[in-house]
Design a protein around this motif. Structure first.
Motif, mmCIF file in Angstrom:
data_model
loop_
_atom_site.group_PDB
_atom_site.id
_atom_site.type_symbol
_atom_site.label_atom_id
_atom_site.label_comp_id
_atom_site.label_asym_id
_atom_site.label_seq_id
_atom_site.Cartn_x
_atom_site.Cartn_y
_atom_site.Cartn_z
ATOM 1 N N LYS A 2 1.212 -0.857 0.157
ATOM 2 C CA LYS A 2 -0.356 0.108 0.122
ATOM 3 C C LYS A 2 0.929 1.655 -0.151
ATOM 4 O O LYS A 2 1.737 1.370 0.669
ATOM 5 C CB LYS A 2 -0.652 0.268 1.453
ATOM 6 N N LEU A 49 0.734 -5.425 2.661
ATOM 7 C CA LEU A 49 -0.430 -6.398 3.887
ATOM 8 C C LEU A 49 -0.992 -7.388 3.476
ATOM 9 O O LEU A 49 -0.120 -8.282 2.974
ATOM 10 C CB LEU A 49 -1.344 -5.872 2.536
ATOM 11 N N VAL A 74 -12.117 4.587 7.317
ATOM 12 C CA VAL A 74 -11.990 4.833 5.911
ATOM 13 C C VAL A 74 -12.315 5.658 4.757
ATOM 14 O O VAL A 74 -11.843 6.890 5.191
ATOM 15 C CB VAL A 74 -13.349 3.613 5.866
ATOM 16 N N GLU A 114 -10.401 3.901 -2.701
ATOM 17 C CA GLU A 114 -9.031 3.830 -3.240
ATOM 18 C C GLU A 114 -9.117 3.018 -4.639
ATOM 19 O O GLU A 114 -10.503 2.047 -5.168
ATOM 20 C CB GLU A 114 -8.064 3.212 -2.415
ATOM 21 N N ALA A 150 -7.329 0.466 -7.329
ATOM 22 C CA ALA A 150 -6.098 -0.341 -6.800
ATOM 23 C C ALA A 150 -6.060 -0.808 -7.493
ATOM 24 O O ALA A 150 -6.716 -1.559 -8.936
ATOM 25 C CB ALA A 150 -6.793 -2.327 -5.744
ATOM 26 N N ALA A 157 -11.470 -0.229 -4.343
ATOM 27 C CA ALA A 157 -11.325 -0.203 -2.660
ATOM 28 C C ALA A 157 -11.539 0.242 -1.583
ATOM 29 O O ALA A 157 -11.519 1.721 -2.234
ATOM 30 C CB ALA A 157 -9.271 -0.807 -2.338
ATOM 31 N N GLU A 203 -9.813 1.091 2.040
ATOM 32 C CA GLU A 203 -9.239 0.843 3.398
ATOM 33 C C GLU A 203 -9.695 0.956 4.222
ATOM 34 O O GLU A 203 -9.831 2.243 4.663
ATOM 35 C CB GLU A 203 -7.747 1.329 2.835
ATOM 36 N N SER A 205 -1.640 0.772 8.358
ATOM 37 C CA SER A 205 -2.866 -0.634 7.723
ATOM 38 C C SER A 205 -3.286 -1.642 9.106
ATOM 39 O O SER A 205 -2.986 -1.762 10.036
ATOM 40 C CB SER A 205 -1.966 -1.354 7.182
ATOM 41 N N ARG A 259 -7.075 -3.243 8.069
ATOM 42 C CA ARG A 259 -8.038 -4.137 7.037
ATOM 43 C C ARG A 259 -8.302 -3.501 5.554
ATOM 44 O O ARG A 259 -8.233 -2.701 5.407
ATOM 45 C CB ARG A 259 -9.954 -4.436 7.720
ATOM 46 N N PHE A 260 -9.036 -3.696 4.513
ATOM 47 C CA PHE A 260 -9.171 -3.288 2.931
ATOM 48 C C PHE A 260 -10.081 -4.082 2.411
ATOM 49 O O PHE A 260 -10.647 -5.532 2.214
ATOM 50 C CB PHE A 260 -7.395 -3.582 2.234
ATOM 51 N N LEU A 281 -2.556 -0.760 -3.131
ATOM 52 C CA LEU A 281 -3.764 0.163 -2.943
ATOM 53 C C LEU A 281 -2.931 1.629 -2.708
ATOM 54 O O LEU A 281 -1.931 1.791 -2.222
ATOM 55 C CB LEU A 281 -4.018 -0.170 -1.302
#
Length: 262
Positions: free
Chosen positions: A62, A84, A106, A109, A111, A138, A140, A163, A165-166, A231
């Motif tokens: 990311k 990630l 949140v 993004e 990806a 995405a 994130e 970082s 979750r995504f 990401l």
């Protein structure tokens, strides 16, 4: 580097325990004001090593703090990067347990998934587009381990760039079919619009963030392998969420995806 191996290992353990146990800490530069960029990335690398040693897989990369809005929000002026882990992935339409996080936010993004390796120096937007298999939308979920989401850039790098979750979903499209700069996004929380933006908010072009990442890794003698999910960075400011919230992201030409928090 300013820190010895023992200190780097101790700081990595401290930060990772905060992530795994969902409790915050003061930023590490409070205790180590002289630490440098190499120290920060060494701590991040040690966190990665700890996860791999426990059987986790690294499933992507990311870029962070790549939009002007995000930089302004966090009071910084340079992008950063992190990794990630497999357990960060949440299925489209899935649920995130807020009890496992500290103060989640949140961000929308774009990806990228590569079909060829990317390596700096000299990587540019054209290199990235040529090496991209497809792009997809995405969300994130970032979650700094630092108290009140307050940190400096070296501290956030050490903390794997917040970082946690995504989610990826929507439609996969070849990058060549799209103008990623003008790609519009709408993010809703509980049915209300909370963020609007376009791909150009990420360094003028989302692929520029991937090029930056490849060049930073190239300085370390590393490359982005083919098949890597990346990401590219938040298009808008991050939006805080709590238990009971639902988030949906619609991206022009790429469909929609969403998740819930409990």
């Amino acid at each position: 580097m300013k820190l010895d191996a023992k200190t780097i290992a101790a700081l990595a353990e401290r930060l990772e325990n905060c992530e795994l146990e969902a409790h915050d800490t003061t930023k590490i530069t409070d205790d180590h004001p002289d630490m440098d960029w190499d120290d920060a990335y060494a701590i991040q690398e040690e966190i990665k090593r700890r996860k791999i040693a426990r059987g986790c897989r690294i499933v992507g990369l990311k870029a962070g703090l790549t939009s002007h809005a995000k930089m302004k929000q966090m009071g910084v002026s340079s992008p950063v990067f992190g990794f990630l882990a497999d357990y960060f992935a949440v299925p489209d339409g899935g649920t995130v347990k807020t009890s496992e996080l500290i103060h989640p936010k949140v961000e929308p993004e774009i990806a990228f998934v590569t079909k060829a390796p990317l390596k700096g120096p000299g990587c540019h937007v054209g290199s990235v587009l040529a090496a991209t298999d497809f792009v997809m939308p995405a969300i994130e979920i970032i979650d700094s381990r630092y108290r009140d989401f307050k940190f400096d850039l070296k501290s956030v790098v050490a903390d794997n760039c917040s970082s946690s979750r995504f989610v990826v979903g929507g439609r996969c499209r070849p990058a060549a079919d799209l103008d990623l700069r003008t790609l519009g996004i709408v993010m809703e929380k509980n049915g209300e619009i909370v963020a609007l933006g376009a791909g150009a908010a990420v360094l003028g072009h989302p692929a520029a963030a991937i090029a930056m990442l490849a060049n930073l890794l190239g300085e370390r003698g590393e490359e982005i392998p083919a098949g890597t999910l990346i990401l590219s960075g938040g298009i808008t400011e991050a939006v805080a969420v709590k238990a009971g919230d639902s988030v949906n992201l619609r991206v022009q030409e790429l469909g929609s995806l969403g998740l819930r928090f409990e």
